[in-house]
Design a protein around this motif. Structure first.
Motif: not given
Ligand SMILES: *[C@@H]1O[C@H](CO)[C@@H](O)[C@H](O)[C@H]1NC(C)=O
Ligand code: HEM
Ligand SMILES: *[C@@H]1O[C@H](CO)[C@@H](O)[C@H](O)[C@H]1NC(C)=O
Ligand SMILES: *[C@@H]1O[C@H](CO)[C@@H](O)[C@H](O)[C@H]1NC(C)=O
Length: 627
Positions: A338, A342, A358-359, A381, A384-385, A394-397, A400
């Motif tokens: 992951v 990223r 970052g989006k 991912m 998510n971004m 949005r999903l956290s690490d 995911i």
């Molecule tokens: C999902 O997106 C958010 C916002 O851009 C980011 O903070 C977060 O780390 C992202 N999650 C992953 C697993 O990349």
């Protein structure tokens, strides 16, 4: 998902019903000293379980036959005479002794109803819902969140693979699904097709080595894919080998590369050689999960109520610890992936001057994907971004990460099993096999792969895959429960017990579990006539009108179910199976071994075994030769 074997389900059912029923007979009090606890624990535990078990069985029996107050009192049930054993085992002894699905199919026929309720362990009701209208209703967008997976299934899955889309319910599920869906869309899957071909060719190369290396009957197995009996049954250029063994390595490699851009390299491995850490952990995890001892299952259930049992379980069961370790090690590797991804995505964004703060904007996607990775994790991912996803979704690490073990579990053995049955049916129907081969050779003519659309233009390939998925769906049945009281409509009314009229609706009270018998849904004689259980792919060229077109079942089959909780990977699985099938039949001929009867056997999925060779465990031995 049908994750437990018969006997595990039986034990879980036993223990669960002993504990979830009204606590009529027993009150448990805290004990006085630790010493007393240690001495009395086993005695009390056994007494407790026996008392609970007897009370519960009696309770169910009396409720049904004396008070006529069973929640499914009116639903037709199999007629069988009473024996004391039935009080504890219900009708399940019949199920355990028979070939998968056979007694259930007979009951449906005898009772002429599309819903039946047999008696399970401890005489508890087991409702089977095989009515097309009811099923569409239960799975529909409007209803499906009111019919979650059972608590027990959810807890078991959470322990096995951690959180993630499979275990999530309600709003959490909706949010995850939003981020995951684009990665499984038709256009995303189209990009994965070359990966499928690559691994299909690796498979035929490796199998080819085995075929060419087989000289006469060998006394020793050539690889783990052969039992000694299979080696003895082999002849020059025509080895007998467990095709599931090969397919399950291939599908693991495919999900590795298509899912996370990782080369698991299991197909290239020699027997016994250590492979990719994540693949190894995953395989051991699944191995450990199907090896639960009965005692640890009982303690697992008890542990939900009394934590000292949970402690005891961890102590007696090294597997629990091993499983936790494996899951942790898998997650560690996944976390690396992951992080790496990223960085990749952010780098591409920066190189292209995209993605303020970052989006990504949706319009940026195409640019970013050009020349970049196509795997599911990457797509996920990126979604998510993207700015189309609400911040709250949005999903956290961790979220995911959880999906990775989910995809491995959902996408690996299921597809390997589906493929094994496809080859099994073709091995028993050589004319159909020749037709498929001729069709493939005609369309491929000189090319070594076809595109997504090219593949889907082959009618026999399509019909064979559907027919096999219809007859032997890898996921045999699912369990659900009603979150609130639910009334569901039936297309086929069932007769009242007193013979006065019929019911065309079914009440499922809050908290009651029921079974969706996937395997029985698409083999109805009402729809398909007397040959409903025969392998006849031609039937797909001429579908009867009863085959439901209103509801969105992938391939018109219940195999992947449907609706919000339907299989997210159905397109992935079907095109993967088609590619493997096309590559395999264009190189090899598959035959059954004379005198060996293969029967379905439920382990995590509907695997197979040879009658009389049960000790060898699940296998699908077929004879393979070059065409
Ligand atoms: C999902 O997106 C958010 C916002 O851009 C980011 O903070 C977060 O780390 C992202 N999650 C992953 C697993 O990349
Ligand atoms: C022939 C192969 C397959 C079959 C028969 C199959 C069948 C199913 C079924 C019946 C479910 C519903 C389970 C339940 O709700 O209890 C399901 C869910 C799921 N499947 Fe598949 N599947 C297959 C292949 C795949 C593949 C290849 C992937 C991923 C790459 C995948 C990913 C998933 C996921 C993530 C879910 C959970 C979806 C959710 O709950 O929203 N499956 N599958
Ligand atoms: C089965 O039930 C249907 C109505 O639900 C009825 O039309 C049919 O005649 C019944 N079949 C038999 C064999 O009783
Ligand atoms: C499979 O079962 C589902 C659910 O009952 C039904 O809607 C569909 O028409 C069936 N398809 C076939 C091919 O039997």
């Amino acid at each position: 998902m049908a994750l437990l074997s018969d006997s595990q389900r039986y034990l879980l059912g036993l223990a669960q019903h002993a504990l979830t029923m009204p606590r009529m007979c027993i009150q448990h009090r805290p004990f006085l000293t630790t010493g007393a606890v240690l001495v009395l624990l086993p005695v009390v535990a056994i007494a407790y379980v026996i008392a609970r078990v007897s009370c519960t069985a009696l309770y169910h029996f009396v409720r049904l036959h004396v008070f006529h107050a069973d929640p499914f009192q009116h639903v037709p049930r199999p007629k069988s005479s009473f024996t004391p054993g039935r009080l504890f085992l219900g009708d399940t002894s019949e199920i355990h002794g028979a070939v998968m699905g056979v007694p259930q199919r007979r009951w449906f026929k005898e009772l002429n109803s599309s819903v039946i309720c047999y008696r399970g362990e401890l005489y508890g009701p087991r409702l089977l819902v095989a009515d097309p209208l009811a099923i569409s209703h239960i799975l529909s967008s409007a209803q499906s969140y009111d019919f979650p997976k059972t608590v027990l299934d959810r807890e078991f899955l959470a322990r096995l693979i951690g959180p993630g889309i499979i275990v999530a319910e309600g709003d959490a599920h909706k949010a995850q699904k939003k981020v995951l869906s684009p990665a499984f869309s038709t256009s995303a899957i189209k990009d994965l097709v070359p990966i499928f071909w690559k691994h299909a060719r690796r498979l035929t190369d490796k199998l080819g080595e085995m075929v060419d290396g087989t000289e006469g009957r060998t006394q020793e197995a050539m690889s783990l894919s052969q039992t000694e009996l299979a080696a003895k049954a082999s002849i020059t250029g025509k080895p007998v080998t467990d095709i599931t063994w090969w397919l399950s390595r291939t599908t693991l490699d495919i999900i590795g590369e298509a899912g996370f851009d990782e080369d698991f390299g299991t197909m290239a491995m020699k027997d016994g050689q250590a492979g990719h850490e994540m693949a190894e952990s995953f395989n051991s995890l699944i191995g450990a999960s199907s090896n639960f001892s009965p005692l640890s299952i009982i303690l697992f259930i008890l542990g939900r109520y009394i934590s000292v049992f949970e402690y005891a379980r961890r102590q007696i069961n090294p597997q629990t610890k091993a499983m936790e370790k494996l899951l942790a090690s898998m997650n560690r590797v996944a976390l690396d992936i992951v992080h790496r991804k990223r960085e990749q995505i952010i780098r591409t964004m920066e190189e292209n001057g995209l993605g303020a703060n970052g989006k990504l904007r949706k319009s940026d996607w195409e640019d970013v994907s050009a020349g970049s990775k196509v795997d599911i994790l990457h797509q996920m991912m990126k979604t998510n971004m993207s700015s189309d996803v609400k911040d709250s979704n949005r999903l956290s690490d961790d979220d995911i990460l959880a999906q990775i073990s989910n995809f491995l579990l959902a996408g690996h053995e299921t597809t390997a099993t589906a493929m094994s049955w496809i080859l099994f049916y073709l091995a028993g129907n050589l004319e159909v096999q020749d037709k498929v081969r001729a069709e493939v050779q005609e369309h491929m003519s000189g090319r070594n792969e076809l595109s997504y659309d090219g593949i889907n233009a082959l009618p026999w390939v399509d019909a064979v895959v559907r027919e096999s998925l219809r007859l032997t769906p890898p996921v045999f049945s699912l369990q659900r429960e009603a979150r609130v009281d639910k009334v569901i409509p039936l297309s086929k009314p069932y007769p009242r017990e007193d013979g006065k009229g019929t019911f065309d609706k079914l009440l499922i009270p809050k908290g009651m579990e029921f079974i969706i018998p996937i395997e029985l849904l698409n083999t109805s004689e009402d729809v398909w006539g007397p040959d409903a259980l025969a392998f006849r792919p031609q039937r797909w060229f001429n579908l009867p009108t009863e085959v439901n077109n209103d509801f969105d079942f992938p391939l018109h089959l219940a195999t992947f179910i449907a609706g919000p909780r339907g299989c997210i990977g159905s397109r992935f699985a079907v095109i993967e199976a088609k590619v493997l099938l096309m590559q395999l039949v264009s190189v090899f001929r598959f035959e059954r071994v004379l005198g060996w009867t293969i029967e379905p056997k439920l382990s995590l999925v509907t695997r197979s075994r040879v009658v009389g060779q049960e000790k060898a465990g699940p296998q699908m031995p077929l004879r393979i030769s070059r065409v």
